[in-house]
Motif scaffolding. Structure first.
Motif, short mmCIF file in Angstrom:
data_model
loop_
_atom_site.label_atom_id
_atom_site.label_comp_id
_atom_site.label_asym_id
_atom_site.label_seq_id
_atom_site.Cartn_x
_atom_site.Cartn_y
_atom_site.Cartn_z
N GLY A 184 27.69 30.79 57.10
CA GLY A 184 28.39 30.01 56.07
C GLY A 184 29.87 30.35 56.03
N GLU A 185 30.54 29.81 55.06
CA GLU A 185 31.96 30.08 54.86
C GLU A 185 32.28 30.02 53.37
N ILE A 186 33.36 30.66 53.00
CA ILE A 186 33.79 30.69 51.60
C ILE A 186 34.69 29.50 51.35
N GLU A 187 34.33 28.68 50.38
CA GLU A 187 35.14 27.52 50.04
C GLU A 187 36.17 27.85 48.97
N HIS A 188 35.74 28.58 47.95
CA HIS A 188 36.65 28.84 46.82
C HIS A 188 36.29 30.17 46.17
N ILE A 189 37.30 30.89 45.76
CA ILE A 189 37.12 32.15 45.04
C ILE A 189 37.83 32.02 43.70
N GLN A 190 37.08 32.19 42.64
CA GLN A 190 37.66 32.12 41.30
C GLN A 190 37.82 33.53 40.75
N VAL A 191 39.04 33.87 40.41
CA VAL A 191 39.34 35.20 39.87
C VAL A 191 39.33 35.11 38.35
N ILE A 192 38.49 35.89 37.72
CA ILE A 192 38.39 35.90 36.26
C ILE A 192 39.41 36.88 35.72
N GLU A 193 40.33 36.35 34.90
CA GLU A 193 41.36 37.19 34.31
C GLU A 193 40.82 37.85 33.05
N PRO A 194 41.11 39.14 32.86
CA PRO A 194 40.70 39.79 31.60
C PRO A 194 41.48 39.22 30.43
N GLU A 195 40.85 39.19 29.27
CA GLU A 195 41.49 38.65 28.08
C GLU A 195 42.62 39.56 27.65
N ARG A 196 43.79 38.95 27.37
CA ARG A 196 44.95 39.72 26.95
C ARG A 196 44.72 40.24 25.53
N PRO A 197 44.94 41.54 25.30
CA PRO A 197 44.73 42.06 23.95
C PRO A 197 45.71 41.46 22.97
N SER A 198 45.27 41.28 21.74
CA SER A 198 46.12 40.70 20.70
C SER A 198 47.14 41.71 20.24
N ALA A 199 48.30 41.19 19.74
CA ALA A 199 49.35 42.09 19.25
C ALA A 199 48.96 42.77 17.97
N SER A 200 48.12 42.13 17.15
CA SER A 200 47.68 42.71 15.89
C SER A 200 46.20 43.03 15.98
#
Length: 210
Positions: A184-200
């Motif tokens: 097979g072959e890799i068609e797409h790689i989705q990188v999951i970004e961590p949620e940015r912490p809130s300022a408060s």
């Protein structure tokens, strides 16, 4: 015997009168203020309390500005996102200046509106611990070529992280072995970004009482 030049003794009444009625003062009397008690100086008013903000002047300017934008984002995600698309011109005591390139005209309209500016200025005042004014300008060619906004920095960082992650995944020995085995072959790689912490900090949720 004859005695001359005998002084008449003072009467007791005269001496009593002298003690009971001392010599009067000036004709002006209390009208001149001589008989008034001395006025004590009024105590100095205590200095006004210094407002406590979240800003740390010891940090670099870029980090201070990012922290301020996160505070605005915590108060209003919409206005914080639009503020992040502005390019910082200056950060002075009591004033912040940002500029927007033509491609970010939508975000400029959000921040430049009276209601939007009021929201941002209120959040900035809480962050810096003093009243803040927001100046919104159109970015000149020099500003557009020499500065980038926080949103652009984050976009560039995400693109670089995604590209680096895809390269690591495609070149990983285990992945290459699986692809060789299955053909097979890799068609797409989705990188999951961590949620940015809130300022408060998030509000505490009270526990249910038993």
């Amino acid at each position: 015997m004859r005695v001359t030049n005998v002084r008449k003794p003072e009467s007791v009444a005269d001496s009593v009168d002298e003690r009971l009625f001392p010599e009067e003062g000036s004709a002006e009397g209390c009208a001149s203020g001589d008989c008034l008690p001395g006025e004590e100086p009024e105590p100095e008013a205590p200095p006004p309390p210094v407002a406590q903000g979240r800003d740390n002047p010891a940090l670099p300017l870029a980090e201070r500005w990012r922290a301020a934008v996160e505070t605005v984002r915590g108060a209003s995600a919409r206005h914080g996102t639009s503020l992040a698309h502005g390019r910082l011109l200056w950060l002075r005591p009591g004033e912040v200046g940002v500029a927007y390139v033509p491609s970010a005209a939508f975000h400029r309209s959000i921040i430049g509106a009276p209601s939007g500016k009021a929201v941002v200025e209120k959040a900035l005042a809480e962050h810096f611990g003093r009243p803040m004014k927001l100046a919104v300008e159109e970015a000149s060619a020099e500003v557009a070529a020499s500065t980038v906004s926080i949103a652009e920095q984050d976009s560039q960082a995400r693109a670089a992280h995604t590209q680096s992650t895809e390269g690591k995944v495609r070149s990983h020995p285990a992945v290459r072995s699986v692809l060789k085995l299955l053909g097979g072959e890799i068609e797409h790689i989705q990188v999951i970004e961590p949620e940015r912490p809130s300022a408060s900090p998030a509000p505490e949720v009270p526990e249910d009482s038993a």
